[in-house]
Design a protein around this motif. Structure first.
Motif, PDB file in Angstrom:
ATOM      1  N   GLY A 163      -1.354  11.672  -0.279  1.00  0.00           N
ATOM      2  CA  GLY A 163       0.347  11.003   0.868  1.00  0.00           C
ATOM      3  C   GLY A 163       1.127  10.950   0.616  1.00  0.00           C
ATOM      4  O   GLY A 163       0.897  10.494  -0.838  1.00  0.00           O
ATOM      5  N   GLU A 164       1.575  10.422   0.552  1.00  0.00           N
ATOM      6  CA  GLU A 164       1.173  10.511   2.861  1.00  0.00           C
ATOM      7  C   GLU A 164       1.614  12.063   2.724  1.00  0.00           C
ATOM      8  O   GLU A 164       2.619  13.030   2.256  1.00  0.00           O
ATOM      9  CB  GLU A 164       2.522  10.038   3.298  1.00  0.00           C
ATOM     10  CG  GLU A 164       4.244  10.765   2.891  1.00  0.00           C
ATOM     11  CD  GLU A 164       5.406   9.084   4.007  1.00  0.00           C
ATOM     12  OE1 GLU A 164       5.727   9.355   4.613  1.00  0.00           O
ATOM     13  OE2 GLU A 164       6.032   8.316   3.112  1.00  0.00           O
ATOM     14  N   CYS A 165       0.756  12.566   3.975  1.00  0.00           N
ATOM     15  CA  CYS A 165       0.317  13.667   4.035  1.00  0.00           C
ATOM     16  C   CYS A 165       0.275  13.620   5.865  1.00  0.00           C
ATOM     17  O   CYS A 165      -0.012  12.205   6.117  1.00  0.00           O
ATOM     18  CB  CYS A 165      -0.262  14.122   3.792  1.00  0.00           C
ATOM     19  SG  CYS A 165      -2.157  13.747   3.764  1.00  0.00           S
TER      20      CYS A 165
ATOM     21  N   ILE B 282       0.617  -0.943  -0.139  1.00  0.00           N
ATOM     22  CA  ILE B 282       0.372   0.121  -0.028  1.00  0.00           C
ATOM     23  C   ILE B 282       0.829   0.929  -0.073  1.00  0.00           C
ATOM     24  O   ILE B 282       0.639   2.314  -0.151  1.00  0.00           O
ATOM     25  CB  ILE B 282      -1.242  -0.219   1.042  1.00  0.00           C
ATOM     26  CG1 ILE B 282      -2.414   0.564   0.523  1.00  0.00           C
ATOM     27  CG2 ILE B 282      -0.291  -0.153   2.403  1.00  0.00           C
ATOM     28  CD1 ILE B 282      -3.421   0.398   0.111  1.00  0.00           C
ATOM     29  N   HIS B 283       2.016   0.840   0.224  1.00  0.00           N
ATOM     30  CA  HIS B 283       3.324   2.375   0.640  1.00  0.00           C
ATOM     31  C   HIS B 283       4.402   2.096  -0.072  1.00  0.00           C
ATOM     32  O   HIS B 283       5.164   1.484   1.135  1.00  0.00           O
ATOM     33  CB  HIS B 283       2.520   2.403   1.414  1.00  0.00           C
ATOM     34  CG  HIS B 283       3.847   3.858   2.145  1.00  0.00           C
ATOM     35  ND1 HIS B 283       3.326   5.931   1.723  1.00  0.00           N
ATOM     36  CD2 HIS B 283       4.902   3.679   2.447  1.00  0.00           C
ATOM     37  CE1 HIS B 283       3.576   6.408   1.702  1.00  0.00           C
ATOM     38  NE2 HIS B 283       4.846   5.998   2.080  1.00  0.00           N
ATOM     39  N   LYS B 284       5.266   2.554  -1.053  1.00  0.00           N
ATOM     40  CA  LYS B 284       6.632   2.035  -1.516  1.00  0.00           C
ATOM     41  C   LYS B 284       6.567   3.050  -1.658  1.00  0.00           C
ATOM     42  O   LYS B 284       6.656   3.904  -3.600  1.00  0.00           O
ATOM     43  CB  LYS B 284       6.422   0.845  -2.398  1.00  0.00           C
ATOM     44  CG  LYS B 284       8.115   0.345  -3.086  1.00  0.00           C
ATOM     45  CD  LYS B 284       7.484  -0.323  -3.564  1.00  0.00           C
ATOM     46  CE  LYS B 284       8.850  -1.162  -3.835  1.00  0.00           C
ATOM     47  NZ  LYS B 284       9.349  -1.801  -2.981  1.00  0.00           N
ATOM     48  N   HIS B 285       8.534   3.644  -1.647  1.00  0.00           N
ATOM     49  CA  HIS B 285       9.158   4.580  -1.854  1.00  0.00           C
ATOM     50  C   HIS B 285       9.817   3.099  -2.967  1.00  0.00           C
ATOM     51  O   HIS B 285       9.696   2.433  -3.028  1.00  0.00           O
ATOM     52  CB  HIS B 285       9.669   5.138  -1.161  1.00  0.00           C
ATOM     53  CG  HIS B 285       9.197   6.310  -0.518  1.00  0.00           C
ATOM     54  ND1 HIS B 285       9.043   7.108  -0.282  1.00  0.00           N
ATOM     55  CD2 HIS B 285       8.543   5.491   0.797  1.00  0.00           C
ATOM     56  CE1 HIS B 285       7.808   7.894   0.427  1.00  0.00           C
ATOM     57  NE2 HIS B 285       7.643   6.515   1.568  1.00  0.00           N
ATOM     58  N   GLY B 286      11.156   4.028  -4.390  1.00  0.00           N
ATOM     59  CA  GLY B 286      11.812   2.785  -4.894  1.00  0.00           C
ATOM     60  C   GLY B 286      10.510   3.023  -5.921  1.00  0.00           C
ATOM     61  O   GLY B 286       9.179   3.235  -6.206  1.00  0.00           O
TER      62      GLY B 286
HETATM   63 ZN   LIG Z   1       6.895   6.977   3.107  1.00  0.00          ZN
END
Ligand SMILES: [Zn+2]
Length: 216
Positions: free
Chosen positions: A71-73, A9-13
């Motif tokens: 987001g992310e916020c 649900i939340h990935k950087h890269g």
């Molecule tokens: Zn993050």
């Protein structure tokens, strides 16, 4: 949208895995998103610089169909600009989420009461990412009907997330890799071990949660 077995649900890269539906998180260069990927975009509390132009960029991009969340916020009491400016930036993003009907992915560090108070204005689903706090904090979030997303902390037996995870209703969980190098499948496996639940059951439940939040 085709649902792969695993959801991050939340990935950087930028890594890609055919078994994983990944929501890539971006806090700048919203104009350079790839049409075949799914994103959440937002102004991260660490990186508020020129709020007006950042917010305009966000507004201009937000209606692209592959941007599925804001987001992310949120708020971070340990890092970033003043909490007043963070709160105003967050508030504007909550209103934007209401306007375009996209869920919010929340970054929150040492500012849970203020974050929950601002979120009273939200009319969209809310996911707190990278949750690693004690049960009482989890309960304050869960009783609002919000979701908790767990990451690589589930692999650490001494982490708060590890202790809390079994007590979180399965209908309110997600998993994420964030900026860690851990494979999302390892995080699902850890989730199954901690809850003593078959991994398949967790996979199916997270898919249901995803359908509910993203209305698909
Ligand atoms: Zn993050």
């Amino acid at each position: 949208m085709l649902l792969q077995p695993y959801i991050d649900i939340h990935k950087h890269g930028t890594e890609h895995d055919n078994d994983v539906l990944t929501i890539y998180s971006k806090y700048d260069t919203f104009q350079t998103l790839l049409p075949e990927k799914q994103y959440s975009i937002g102004i991260h509390p660490w990186y508020i610089q020129d709020f007006e132009s950042q917010f305009n960029d966000l507004k201009e991009s937000i209606n692209q169909p592959n941007i599925i969340a804001i987001g992310e916020c949120g708020l971070d009491a340990l890092r970033g600009v003043s909490l007043e400016l963070q709160a105003e930036t967050f508030r504007m993003q909550i209103l934007l989420a209401n306007e375009c009907n996209k869920p919010l992915i929340i970054h929150c560090v040492r500012a849970f009461p203020q974050t929950l108070s601002l979120l009273k204005q939200a009319k969209v689903p809310v996911i707190f990412h990278g949750f690693n706090k004690k049960l009482s904090v989890a309960e304050d979030i869960l009783k609002q009907g919000y979701y908790l997303s767990f990451g690589a902390d589930l692999l650490k037996e001494h982490a708060a997330a590890y202790a809390v995870f079994s007590a979180v209703p399965v209908k309110q969980i997600f998993f994420e890799t964030d900026d860690s190098m851990v494979d999302i499948k390892e995080i699902y496996k850890a989730g199954g071990r901690i809850r003593k639940t078959a991994e398949d059951a967790i996979i199916l439940q997270v898919q249901e949660n995803f359908k509910t939040v993203f209305n698909i």
